[in-house]
Design a protein around this motif. Structure first.
Motif, PDB file in Angstrom:
ATOM      1  N   ILE A  26      40.528  43.870  35.901  1.00  0.00           N
ATOM      2  CA  ILE A  26      40.315  42.913  36.978  1.00  0.00           C
ATOM      3  C   ILE A  26      38.867  42.417  37.028  1.00  0.00           C
ATOM      4  O   ILE A  26      38.607  41.247  37.320  1.00  0.00           O
TER       5      ILE A  26
ATOM      6  N   PRO B 196      36.378  44.445  43.377  1.00  0.00           N
ATOM      7  CA  PRO B 196      36.990  45.723  43.779  1.00  0.00           C
ATOM      8  C   PRO B 196      36.150  46.902  43.302  1.00  0.00           C
ATOM      9  O   PRO B 196      35.535  46.855  42.225  1.00  0.00           O
TER      10      PRO B 196
ATOM     11  N   ILE C 161      45.288  45.775  34.468  1.00  0.00           N
ATOM     12  CA  ILE C 161      46.459  45.051  34.985  1.00  0.00           C
ATOM     13  C   ILE C 161      47.275  44.528  33.818  1.00  0.00           C
ATOM     14  O   ILE C 161      46.713  44.057  32.815  1.00  0.00           O
TER      15      ILE C 161
ATOM     16  N   GLU D 244      39.624  42.850  46.875  1.00  0.00           N
ATOM     17  CA  GLU D 244      40.143  44.198  46.690  1.00  0.00           C
ATOM     18  C   GLU D 244      41.397  44.162  45.828  1.00  0.00           C
ATOM     19  O   GLU D 244      42.145  43.181  45.863  1.00  0.00           O
ATOM     20  N   CYS D 245      41.614  45.234  45.085  1.00  0.00           N
ATOM     21  CA  CYS D 245      42.798  45.339  44.227  1.00  0.00           C
ATOM     22  C   CYS D 245      43.311  46.774  44.282  1.00  0.00           C
ATOM     23  O   CYS D 245      42.538  47.717  44.081  1.00  0.00           O
ATOM     24  N   THR D 246      44.599  46.914  44.569  1.00  0.00           N
ATOM     25  CA  THR D 246      45.221  48.235  44.653  1.00  0.00           C
ATOM     26  C   THR D 246      46.462  48.261  43.763  1.00  0.00           C
ATOM     27  O   THR D 246      47.259  47.317  43.781  1.00  0.00           O
ATOM     28  N   LYS D 247      46.603  49.342  43.005  1.00  0.00           N
ATOM     29  CA  LYS D 247      47.773  49.494  42.140  1.00  0.00           C
ATOM     30  C   LYS D 247      48.828  50.307  42.878  1.00  0.00           C
ATOM     31  O   LYS D 247      48.607  51.468  43.224  1.00  0.00           O
TER      32      LYS D 247
ATOM     33  N   TYR E 168      50.968  45.102  42.050  1.00  0.00           N
ATOM     34  CA  TYR E 168      49.548  45.103  42.333  1.00  0.00           C
ATOM     35  C   TYR E 168      49.328  44.333  43.632  1.00  0.00           C
ATOM     36  O   TYR E 168      49.939  43.286  43.851  1.00  0.00           O
TER      37      TYR E 168
ATOM     38  N   PHE F  56      46.497  42.430  46.031  1.00  0.00           N
ATOM     39  CA  PHE F  56      45.164  41.839  46.035  1.00  0.00           C
ATOM     40  C   PHE F  56      44.851  41.276  47.425  1.00  0.00           C
ATOM     41  O   PHE F  56      45.738  40.735  48.094  1.00  0.00           O
TER      42      PHE F  56
ATOM     43  N   GLU G 197      46.309  37.900  51.351  1.00  0.00           N
ATOM     44  CA  GLU G 197      46.844  39.103  50.705  1.00  0.00           C
ATOM     45  C   GLU G 197      48.066  38.712  49.902  1.00  0.00           C
ATOM     46  O   GLU G 197      48.988  38.109  50.442  1.00  0.00           O
TER      47      GLU G 197
ATOM     48  N   SER H 196      50.717  39.854  46.362  1.00  0.00           N
ATOM     49  CA  SER H 196      51.153  40.883  45.417  1.00  0.00           C
ATOM     50  C   SER H 196      51.638  40.242  44.127  1.00  0.00           C
ATOM     51  O   SER H 196      52.049  39.071  44.123  1.00  0.00           O
TER      52      SER H 196
END
Length: 403
Positions: A260, A282, A288, A320-323, A328, A330, A396, A398
């Protein structure tokens, strides 16, 4: 042997039958299940679903009998359709003066001795055919069995109507796809044919200003600047419209693995930001796997908006990025002008514009966020927005994870 009576509304009945597009279609498990249930309820060896056409009777399901169609004048289903009652029963063809010499009652193997047909009556009252049961010996049905057959007949009608609705939906979908393709082609032609003249207008205004600027008064120079700015605005509008209709191409591109941070660094370089702007990546640099070009297009638009629609001396953008397990997630948060609450529900609709203007005093064209949502959906995700006027906005979204 008598022949079946032709109903008074035969022409309209046939028109209704043909409108469902069910004749001569392939066998289907749903219809076979109904005839199988009919056999179980009655304990009889044969159950059929028939449709009575102009010259023949065609069977959508034939359970216990190897038959596809029958002559209309010979089929007992024709008698059922022309009968005034919803159920037509012949207890014993051998003892019924109307059918004692009927060919089907006198065959050497498996003659039709008992027949009970429940009419398939559509919502407009037209008799399309029957759900019938047959025995090779004299027989009868009790009221409970007849009631069950009538319930099954209604289920057949629902299947027919559902089939017709699905066919119309598929036809509409094909037409919509064709129209959408034509619109995309039109957008491409318009983009090419209009952007060149617009570029010429912009170039000409610069030439006029450079060559004759000293001879023009302030008002004339303002007109030239207005002409140039309007040409830029229209050019951006055309570009955005073309990107919107070409966004489907991203779904056909191959997914790849990338981190990312590297993607965001490239996007910042592409934006060529010349303002006081802090962009926080992030904390964790996540690998990704998805359509890279599509995700890049999403970030370019959202980060670009965060910069354009910002009235602060220092622009601050947090990413921000969360797995997650299957996707994913964002988020992009800015300290910009914000979006009015009454606009949040429609902000992703095509051509929906907001009341606020960007840093250059220009209003948006209502295409960018619609394109973003279209791309996000194509990646198997969703997008949401939260905002407060004067404070900032958070997007936000996904993206489905490729395993």
């Amino acid at each position: 042997m008598i022949e079946p009576v032709i109903p008074l509304n035969e022409n309209k009945r046939l028109e209704a039958l043909h409108s469902y597009g069910i004749l001569n279609t392939t066998q289907h498990e749903d219809f076979d299940q109904i005839t199988d249930i009919a056999r179980s309820i009655t304990g009889l060896p044969v159950s059929l679903i028939s449709f009575v056409d102009e010259k023949e009777v065609w069977f959508k399901s034939a359970n216990g009998l190897n038959i596809c169609s029958s002559d209309k004048n010979l089929s007992f289903c024709s008698f059922a359709v022309s009968n005034e009652q919803p159920v037509f029963i012949i207890k014993n063809t051998k003892a019924d003066d109307r059918f004692i010499d009927h060919p089907y009652a006198n065959v050497s193997e498996k003659p039709i001795i008992f027949y009970a047909g429940v009419c398939l009556i559509d919502s407009n009252g037209y008799r399309l055919g029957t759900l019938c049961v047959i025995d090779h010996k004299a027989n009868n049905l009790n009221q409970k069995q007849l009631n069950s057959l009538q319930i099954l007949a209604k289920q057949v009608i629902k299947l027919i109507e559902l089939h017709a609705a699905n066919e119309k939906l598929l036809e509409s979908q094909k037409l919509l796809e064709l129209k959408n393709k034509e619109l995309k082609n039109f957008a491409g032609i318009v983009s090419h044919d209009m952007k060149m003249p617009l570029a010429n207008i912009i170039l000409t205004t610069d030439i006029l200003k450079a060559k004759y600027g000293k001879l023009l008064d302030v008002t004339a120079l303002e007109y030239l600047q207005y002409l140039k700015q309007s040409s830029f605005t229209l050019s951006e509008y055309i570009t955005g419209l073309l990107e919107h209709y070409e966004s489907d191409k991203h779904s056909n591109e191959i997914s790849e693995i990338f981190d990312i941070h590297h993607l965001l660094e490239e996007i910042v370089d592409l934006l060529n930001i010349n303002l006081d702007c802090e962009i926080h990546f992030p904390d964790k640099n996540i690998d990704i796997i998805c359509n890279r070009a599509a995700l890049e297009q999403i970030f370019l638009n959202l980060i670009g908006n965060s910069i354009k629609y910002n009235d602060k001396d220092r622009i601050v953008i947090n990413i921000e990025c969360t797995k997650k397990e299957d996707y994913y997630l964002f988020t992009i948060t800015d300290n910009g002008v914000g979006i009015p609450q009454e606009k949040l529900d429609s902000v992703f609709d095509l051509f929906t514009t907001l009341d606020n203007v960007d840093r250059n005093g220009q209003k948006g064209n209502g295409i960018g966020l619609s394109t973003v949502k279209k791309i996000v959906n194509s990646l198997g995700g969703t997008i949401h927005v939260k905002s407060e006027l004067g404070t900032g906005t958070t997007f936000e979204f996904s993206v489905k994870k490729i395993h």
